[in-house]
Design a protein around this motif. Structure first.
Motif, short mmCIF file in Angstrom:
data_model
loop_
_atom_site.label_atom_id
_atom_site.label_comp_id
_atom_site.label_asym_id
_atom_site.label_seq_id
_atom_site.Cartn_x
_atom_site.Cartn_y
_atom_site.Cartn_z
N ALA A 143 31.52 -14.08 76.42
CA ALA A 143 30.18 -13.82 76.98
C ALA A 143 29.22 -13.39 75.87
CB ALA A 143 30.27 -12.75 78.06
N GLY A 144 29.70 -12.58 74.93
CA GLY A 144 28.87 -12.18 73.80
C GLY A 144 28.45 -13.36 72.95
N ARG A 145 29.39 -14.28 72.72
CA ARG A 145 29.05 -15.49 71.94
C ARG A 145 28.00 -16.33 72.65
NH1 ARG A 145 35.23 -16.85 70.39
NH2 ARG A 145 35.39 -15.45 68.61
N LEU A 146 28.15 -16.46 73.96
CA LEU A 146 27.16 -17.22 74.73
C LEU A 146 25.79 -16.55 74.67
CD1 LEU A 146 29.30 -18.30 77.81
CD2 LEU A 146 28.43 -19.77 75.98
N CYS A 147 25.79 -15.22 74.76
CA CYS A 147 24.51 -14.49 74.67
C CYS A 147 23.87 -14.69 73.30
CB CYS A 147 24.73 -13.00 74.94
SG CYS A 147 25.11 -12.61 76.65
N GLU A 148 24.68 -14.67 72.26
CA GLU A 148 24.15 -14.94 70.92
C GLU A 148 23.54 -16.34 70.86
OE1 GLU A 148 26.06 -13.54 67.09
OE2 GLU A 148 27.74 -13.38 68.52
N ARG A 149 24.24 -17.30 71.44
CA ARG A 149 23.76 -18.68 71.46
C ARG A 149 22.40 -18.77 72.14
NH1 ARG A 149 22.51 -23.36 70.74
NH2 ARG A 149 23.13 -25.16 71.93
N THR A 156 38.92 -8.11 66.76
CA THR A 156 38.20 -8.52 65.56
C THR A 156 37.01 -9.44 65.86
OG1 THR A 156 40.27 -8.32 64.34
CG2 THR A 156 38.51 -9.53 63.27
N PRO A 157 37.12 -10.39 66.79
CA PRO A 157 35.94 -11.22 67.08
C PRO A 157 34.73 -10.41 67.56
CG PRO A 157 37.90 -12.25 67.96
CD PRO A 157 38.30 -10.88 67.51
N ALA A 158 34.98 -9.33 68.28
CA ALA A 158 33.87 -8.49 68.74
C ALA A 158 33.23 -7.78 67.55
CB ALA A 158 34.36 -7.48 69.77
N LEU A 159 34.05 -7.30 66.62
CA LEU A 159 33.51 -6.66 65.42
C LEU A 159 32.69 -7.65 64.61
CD1 LEU A 159 36.64 -4.58 64.38
CD2 LEU A 159 34.46 -3.68 65.19
N ARG A 160 33.20 -8.88 64.50
CA ARG A 160 32.45 -9.91 63.76
C ARG A 160 31.15 -10.25 64.45
NH1 ARG A 160 37.76 -13.27 62.41
NH2 ARG A 160 38.36 -12.08 60.58
N ARG A 166 28.72 -7.60 63.69
CA ARG A 166 28.26 -7.75 62.30
C ARG A 166 27.24 -8.89 62.19
NH1 ARG A 166 31.04 -10.73 58.20
NH2 ARG A 166 32.95 -10.52 59.41
N ARG A 167 27.50 -10.00 62.89
CA ARG A 167 26.55 -11.11 62.87
C ARG A 167 25.19 -10.69 63.42
NH1 ARG A 167 30.71 -14.19 64.81
NH2 ARG A 167 29.93 -13.99 66.93
N ILE A 168 25.22 -9.93 64.50
CA ILE A 168 23.95 -9.47 65.10
C ILE A 168 23.21 -8.56 64.13
CG2 ILE A 168 22.97 -8.05 66.94
CD1 ILE A 168 25.22 -9.15 68.75
N SER A 174 21.71 -10.67 61.42
CA SER A 174 20.57 -11.46 61.89
C SER A 174 19.32 -10.60 62.03
CB SER A 174 20.89 -12.16 63.20
OG SER A 174 20.96 -11.23 64.26
N GLN A 175 19.51 -9.29 62.23
CA GLN A 175 18.38 -8.38 62.34
C GLN A 175 18.10 -7.67 61.02
OE1 GLN A 175 19.71 -5.98 65.64
NE2 GLN A 175 18.93 -7.45 67.14
N SER A 176 18.73 -8.12 59.94
CA SER A 176 18.56 -7.57 58.59
C SER A 176 18.91 -6.10 58.49
CB SER A 176 17.13 -7.80 58.09
OG SER A 176 16.84 -9.17 58.04
N ASP A 177 19.84 -5.65 59.32
CA ASP A 177 20.31 -4.27 59.27
C ASP A 177 21.60 -4.24 58.46
OD1 ASP A 177 20.97 -1.64 59.65
OD2 ASP A 177 20.93 -1.71 61.84
N LEU A 178 21.45 -4.20 57.13
CA LEU A 178 22.60 -4.28 56.25
C LEU A 178 23.49 -3.05 56.32
CD1 LEU A 178 21.00 -5.95 53.11
CD2 LEU A 178 22.23 -7.02 54.99
#
Length: 146
Positions: A37-43, A65-69, A72-74, A77-81
């Motif tokens: 569901a998180g991946r779909l929301c990102e899409r 791990t996929p949730a952590l990734r 991290r992707r989000i 994408s928001q430039s929050d390093l």
């Protein structure tokens, strides 16, 4: 398929997943559905909704791990390093032996990008402690020295 059709399909699947989540008692299955569901929301570009799904997946399975990734992707994408580095640290903590070194390299890159040269130098040194001939870490140390 055109992008609009893919988005419609993603939105429909997201509704199905969210409806099914209310009926699942098994934490492992709930975490897997939350991740999808998180991946779909990102899409669909709904980062806040994706973040809530990933957070719920981590509550169900702290080693997801996929949730952590996804988190991290989000953050990236928001430039929050800083947040991306924090998520990467959590991912390194649960990663397998083969994943740790590449994730460590990525951590050095994130720290350098966020201006944390001292922390990046320490992270590159940790990599060199475990693998003294690691060319990428040697180059990072050289770059950080200047």
């Amino acid at each position: 398929m055109p992008t609009s059709q893919l988005d419609e399909d993603s939105a429909q699947w997201l509704l199905v997943f969210e409806r099914e989540l209310a009926t699942i008692d098994d934490p492992a299955q709930a975490a897997a559905l939350r991740i999808e569901a998180g991946r779909l929301c990102e899409r669909l570009g709904e980062n806040d909704r994706a973040r809530s799904h990933y957070d719920a997946a981590l509550l169900a399975d702290p080693r997801a791990t996929p949730a952590l990734r996804g988190l991290r992707r989000i953050a990236r994408s928001q430039s929050d390093l800083v947040e991306a580095t924090r998520q990467l640290d959590a991912e390194i903590a649960v990663a397998g032996a083969l994943e740790r070194r590449p994730l460590g390299h990525y951590r050095v890159d994130l720290l350098m990008a966020s201006g944390e040269q001292d922390l990046a130098r320490v992270a590159a040194g940790e990599i060199l402690d475990s693998a003294p001939s690691d060319v990428r870490a040697l180059l990072a140390q050289l770059e950080l020295a200047f």
